[in-house]
Design an enzyme around this catalytic site. Sequence first.
Site, mmCIF file in Angstrom:
data_model
loop_
_atom_site.group_PDB
_atom_site.id
_atom_site.type_symbol
_atom_site.label_atom_id
_atom_site.label_comp_id
_atom_site.label_asym_id
_atom_site.label_seq_id
_atom_site.Cartn_x
_atom_site.Cartn_y
_atom_site.Cartn_z
ATOM 1 N N LYS A 36 1.258 -1.295 -0.038
ATOM 2 C CA LYS A 36 -0.430 0.074 0.007
ATOM 3 C C LYS A 36 0.805 1.301 0.358
ATOM 4 O O LYS A 36 2.177 1.157 0.196
ATOM 5 C CB LYS A 36 -0.839 -0.188 1.235
ATOM 6 C CG LYS A 36 -0.239 0.020 2.355
ATOM 7 C CD LYS A 36 -0.934 -0.171 3.839
ATOM 8 C CE LYS A 36 -0.620 -0.470 5.322
ATOM 9 N NZ LYS A 36 -0.798 -1.270 6.504
ATOM 10 N N TYR A 255 15.456 30.436 5.832
ATOM 11 C CA TYR A 255 14.038 31.252 5.984
ATOM 12 C C TYR A 255 14.340 31.753 7.815
ATOM 13 O O TYR A 255 14.418 30.728 8.564
ATOM 14 C CB TYR A 255 12.396 31.092 6.168
ATOM 15 C CG TYR A 255 12.398 30.873 5.207
ATOM 16 C CD1 TYR A 255 12.187 31.902 3.899
ATOM 17 C CD2 TYR A 255 12.277 28.803 4.139
ATOM 18 C CE1 TYR A 255 12.322 31.526 2.584
ATOM 19 C CE2 TYR A 255 11.548 29.382 2.664
ATOM 20 C CZ TYR A 255 11.744 30.693 2.119
ATOM 21 O OH TYR A 255 11.555 30.658 0.964
HETATM 22 C C1 PLP Z 1 -0.110 -1.965 6.935
HETATM 23 C C2 PLP Z 1 -0.653 -3.192 7.229
HETATM 24 C C3 PLP Z 1 -0.234 -4.756 7.340
HETATM 25 C C4 PLP Z 1 1.489 -4.245 6.831
HETATM 26 O O1 PLP Z 1 1.717 -3.597 8.583
HETATM 27 P P1 PLP Z 1 3.824 -3.907 8.932
HETATM 28 O O2 PLP Z 1 3.504 -2.968 9.867
HETATM 29 O O3 PLP Z 1 4.281 -2.639 8.034
HETATM 30 O O4 PLP Z 1 4.225 -4.782 8.381
HETATM 31 C C5 PLP Z 1 0.132 -5.917 7.136
HETATM 32 N N1 PLP Z 1 -1.613 -5.884 8.118
HETATM 33 C C6 PLP Z 1 -2.623 -4.793 7.057
HETATM 34 C C7 PLP Z 1 -4.460 -5.262 8.106
HETATM 35 C C8 PLP Z 1 -1.876 -3.525 6.790
HETATM 36 O O5 PLP Z 1 -2.858 -2.856 7.196
#
Ligand code: PLP
Length: 359
Positions: A36, A255
Amino acid sequence: MALRTATAVIDLEALKHNYRVIQATAPNTKVLAVLKANGYGHGLELIAQALPNADAFGVARIDEALSLRAAGIKKPIVLLEGFFAEEDIDILVEHNLETIVHNEPQLTAIINAKIDKPLKVWLKIDTGMHRLGINPEQFPHFYQTIKQSDNIQKPIVLMSHLGCADEKTNPATEKQIALFNELTADFSQEKSLANSAGILLWPDSHYQWVRPGLLMYGVSPLPVSFGINGIEPVMTLQSSLISIREIEAGEAVGYSGAWVSEKKTSIGVIAIGYGDGYPRHAPNGTPILINGRRVPLIGRVSMDMISVDLGDLSTDKVGDIATLWGKGLPVEEVAEYATTIPYELLCNITRRVQIQLAE
Ligand SMILES: *Cc1c(COP(=O)(O)O)cnc(C)c1O
């Protein structure tokens, strides 16, 4: 002259190595590789194509899944938040996408859909994080409804998500595992609970499917003090020095003149800023790697630039490479300076950052 602009150098060998470390840490499990948010900023399609051994991919939005299909990815893809609209169901069927079901409206939409192929579903139960998932009391009802629906492929997968897995002494995780076991003991379906921290710290959470995100990218979800061994950062974020100037003691930089030098020194300007995803809240002293040594960030982070104190003996030149995080400078450490988590720094990489393969 050809100076490097902000570039995320991606090491696919490191990715494959980390994947093998995960398999060794959670042996005999299937891996749902989490991609994702543009593969945690690493490039969605690039990462998917580099993981031919993954058993499935996890994304948060249907657009991410469709991008993977458009890139020719044939593996199972799971929508980790489920779908957002009834119309999405036809898209799921057409593109052979799997979905989490975590609430009643989603279930109702699926069982009432007019579809000619059953959907593959992962049923998410809330075991204590209290974010997504059906309540434990709803499980029998959901299970029966699913069982009776021809619109849902059997077997389904049973899953939940850990809220505190990165805290080794927090009793919440053991409670979540115990509740998940209690609810699902009589069910032979595949089960899934572990994210990266679960994989590392909670072997009892591994079941048949693990769901690594951060760890696959070579970054630890645990506090920096854990110093886990064996993973390698996949992304090294770099840019170049585009200007060097000498200033006297008492002169201000950037800045609001927010930083004032206490001595004569050389100030380097690096072509990266919050417009590239470098955190604007990184304070004075945040380390940046130049020519093998760490130099401190000084003054405000601008949209397109940051300044560093190279010291008065500096021999650095315009065009020299600066590493913001990655090999030699863990993003976990930069995140601590910026009072955030490595997840956020990685996902915040913006579109204008070039993604380039490591040589
Ligand atoms: C994002 C996600 C993961 C992965 O999590 P990490 O901490 O990056 O390993 C696993 N399961 C779900 C449902 C997620 O949304």
